[in-house]
Design a protein around this motif. Structure first.
Motif, short mmCIF file in Angstrom:
data_model
loop_
_atom_site.label_atom_id
_atom_site.label_comp_id
_atom_site.label_asym_id
_atom_site.label_seq_id
_atom_site.Cartn_x
_atom_site.Cartn_y
_atom_site.Cartn_z
N LEU A 1 5.63 3.09 1.80
CA LEU A 1 5.21 1.80 1.26
C LEU A 1 5.02 0.83 2.42
CD1 LEU A 1 6.71 3.22 -1.17
CD2 LEU A 1 7.24 0.90 -1.99
N CYS A 2 3.84 0.29 2.54
CA CYS A 2 3.54 -0.68 3.60
C CYS A 2 3.48 -2.06 2.97
CB CYS A 2 2.21 -0.34 4.28
SG CYS A 2 2.20 1.26 5.10
N LEU A 3 4.43 -2.91 3.32
CA LEU A 3 4.53 -4.23 2.75
C LEU A 3 4.98 -5.22 3.81
CD1 LEU A 3 7.87 -4.60 0.80
CD2 LEU A 3 7.26 -2.44 1.88
N ASP A 4 5.03 -6.49 3.43
CA ASP A 4 5.45 -7.52 4.37
C ASP A 4 6.91 -7.28 4.78
OD1 ASP A 4 4.47 -10.40 5.37
OD2 ASP A 4 6.62 -10.50 4.92
N LYS A 5 7.17 -7.38 6.08
CA LYS A 5 8.50 -7.04 6.58
C LYS A 5 9.59 -7.98 6.06
CE LYS A 5 7.91 -9.50 11.00
NZ LYS A 5 7.88 -9.33 12.48
N SER A 6 9.22 -9.18 5.66
CA SER A 6 10.23 -10.12 5.15
C SER A 6 10.79 -9.69 3.81
CB SER A 6 9.63 -11.53 5.04
OG SER A 6 8.64 -11.59 4.02
N LEU A 7 10.14 -8.72 3.15
CA LEU A 7 10.58 -8.28 1.83
C LEU A 7 11.09 -6.84 1.81
CD1 LEU A 7 7.76 -9.86 -0.37
CD2 LEU A 7 10.14 -10.61 -0.20
N VAL A 8 11.21 -6.23 2.97
CA VAL A 8 11.62 -4.82 3.02
C VAL A 8 13.00 -4.62 2.42
CG1 VAL A 8 12.22 -2.90 4.54
CG2 VAL A 8 10.12 -4.17 4.94
N ASP A 9 13.99 -5.35 2.90
CA ASP A 9 15.37 -5.16 2.42
C ASP A 9 15.49 -5.48 0.94
OD1 ASP A 9 16.17 -4.38 4.94
OD2 ASP A 9 16.91 -6.36 5.52
N THR A 10 14.86 -6.55 0.50
CA THR A 10 14.92 -6.92 -0.92
C THR A 10 14.28 -5.84 -1.78
OG1 THR A 10 14.81 -9.27 -0.36
CG2 THR A 10 14.23 -8.66 -2.61
N THR A 11 13.16 -5.29 -1.32
CA THR A 11 12.47 -4.25 -2.09
C THR A 11 13.31 -2.98 -2.17
OG1 THR A 11 10.32 -5.15 -1.43
CG2 THR A 11 10.37 -2.89 -2.24
N ILE A 12 13.91 -2.58 -1.05
CA ILE A 12 14.76 -1.38 -1.05
C ILE A 12 15.92 -1.55 -2.02
CG2 ILE A 12 16.39 -0.04 0.32
CD1 ILE A 12 14.52 -0.37 2.70
N ASN A 13 16.59 -2.69 -1.97
CA ASN A 13 17.73 -2.93 -2.85
C ASN A 13 17.31 -2.94 -4.32
OD1 ASN A 13 19.53 -3.13 -0.70
ND2 ASN A 13 19.24 -5.34 -0.49
N HIS B 1 0.86 -1.17 0.00
CA HIS B 1 0.00 0.00 0.00
C HIS B 1 0.90 1.23 0.00
CE1 HIS B 1 -3.53 -2.44 0.71
NE2 HIS B 1 -2.94 -3.01 1.75
N LEU B 2 0.54 2.21 -0.80
CA LEU B 2 1.37 3.41 -0.95
C LEU B 2 0.57 4.64 -0.54
CD1 LEU B 2 3.93 4.84 -2.19
CD2 LEU B 2 2.63 4.93 -4.34
N THR B 3 1.21 5.50 0.24
CA THR B 3 0.58 6.76 0.61
C THR B 3 1.65 7.84 0.70
OG1 THR B 3 -0.94 7.83 2.17
CG2 THR B 3 0.79 6.45 3.12
N GLN B 4 1.22 9.09 0.68
CA GLN B 4 2.15 10.22 0.70
C GLN B 4 1.79 11.15 1.85
OE1 GLN B 4 1.95 12.80 -2.70
NE2 GLN B 4 3.81 13.91 -2.17
N SER B 5 2.82 11.68 2.49
CA SER B 5 2.65 12.71 3.51
C SER B 5 3.78 13.71 3.34
CB SER B 5 2.65 12.12 4.91
OG SER B 5 2.53 13.14 5.89
N ILE C 1 -3.98 5.07 5.36
CA ILE C 1 -4.26 4.31 4.13
C ILE C 1 -5.65 3.71 4.25
CG2 ILE C 1 -3.59 2.35 2.70
CD1 ILE C 1 -0.72 2.77 3.79
N ASP C 2 -6.53 3.98 3.30
CA ASP C 2 -7.86 3.39 3.27
C ASP C 2 -7.80 2.08 2.49
OD1 ASP C 2 -9.42 5.48 4.62
OD2 ASP C 2 -8.91 6.71 2.87
N LEU C 3 -8.21 1.00 3.14
CA LEU C 3 -8.20 -0.31 2.48
C LEU C 3 -9.50 -0.53 1.72
CD1 LEU C 3 -6.63 -2.57 5.27
CD2 LEU C 3 -5.50 -1.35 3.41
N PRO C 4 -9.44 -1.27 0.62
CA PRO C 4 -10.66 -1.55 -0.15
C PRO C 4 -11.55 -2.56 0.55
CG PRO C 4 -8.80 -2.73 -1.09
CD PRO C 4 -8.23 -1.86 0.00
N GLY C 5 -12.82 -2.59 0.14
CA GLY C 5 -13.75 -3.59 0.63
C GLY C 5 -14.45 -3.21 1.91
N GLU C 6 -15.25 -4.15 2.40
CA GLU C 6 -16.01 -3.98 3.64
C GLU C 6 -15.53 -5.00 4.66
OE1 GLU C 6 -18.13 -1.69 4.42
OE2 GLU C 6 -18.34 -0.73 2.44
N PRO C 7 -15.50 -4.65 5.96
CA PRO C 7 -15.81 -3.34 6.53
C PRO C 7 -14.75 -2.30 6.17
CG PRO C 7 -14.85 -4.75 8.21
CD PRO C 7 -15.04 -5.61 7.00
N LYS C 8 -15.10 -1.02 6.37
CA LYS C 8 -14.15 0.05 6.08
C LYS C 8 -13.00 -0.01 7.07
CE LYS C 8 -16.55 1.77 2.72
NZ LYS C 8 -16.08 1.63 1.32
#
Length: 211
Positions: free
Chosen positions: A21-33, A11-15, A74-81
């Motif tokens: 970027l909010c993602l699974d922690k097991s892939l953080v380092d791989t994604t950054i690289n 999930h991506l958001t800006q401030s 971050i607003d997630l899709p679907g129900e419940p809100k």
């Protein structure tokens, strides 16, 4: 990758001037690289935001305005809100107490159950680079653009979309309590599949699998 298989989803958001970027922690380092390879000539940096925490909430129309301690939402899709709120660690306890005035704690299993019912699954180290993004239903959630410029694996992803030949997609199923991990192969009444998400909720094991 070149075969269109997904390294991670997020999930991506800006401030202000920062993107989160909010993602699974097991892939953080791989994604950054991986992202650093495409930023050699850009004035951008990537870092693991270990100073931040996430708090998920199920919100209704009566929910109060968000706390001033919340950096981004971050607003997630679907129900419940549902919302994911990004907070600095030093403000996590006070923000949690504020949210308790209008929310009831439900625990991780109930949150994952909502993910499963909504059809939201996340790649992890055990499932990375094994599935097309459409197999995670991210096209149906509006999370894939088929109009953007060239990117690795685009041709395969676009071809699968326009020809409508994605035959393997996330599906939810229920089974008896058992020990299982993401990435495991499992047999269910709906067939064999790879476990993408799981939770024990109300005495039953709920799964998201890709056949």
């Amino acid at each position: 990758d070149r075969k269109g298989e997904m390294l991670c989803n997020f999930h991506l958001t800006q401030s202000n001037q920062q993107y989160y970027l909010c993602l699974d922690k097991s892939l953080v380092d791989t994604t950054i690289n991986t992202l650093k390879k495409y930023a050699l000539f850009s004035k951008v940096t990537f870092e693991n935001a270990t100073n931040l925490v996430l708090i998920g909430t199920i919100d209704h129309s009566t929910s109060p305005q968000q706390s001033e301690n919340i950096i981004a939402t971050i607003d997630l899709p679907g129900e419940p809100k549902r919302k994911i709120r990004i907070i600095e660690k030093q403000n996590a306890t006070s923000t949690w107490q504020e949210l308790l005035s209008n929310h009831q704690p439900i625990g991780q299993n109930a949150w994952t159950y909502c993910d499963i019912q909504t059809g939201i699954g996340y790649a992890c180290a055990a499932t990375s680079l094994k599935f097309l993004p459409q197999m995670f239903n991210w096209d149906q959630l509006g999370a894939i653009s088929f109009n953007k410029g060239c990117y690795l694996g685009q041709e395969i992803i676009a071809r699968a979309h326009h020809r409508g030949n994605v035959k393997r997609r996330l599906l939810s199923t229920v089974t008896g309590p058992t020990e299982i991990q993401r990435g495991d192969k499992t047999d269910t009444e709906q067939g064999n599949g790879t476990v993408i998400a799981h939770c024990l909720y109300q005495g039953k094991l709920h799964l998201l699998i890709i056949p």
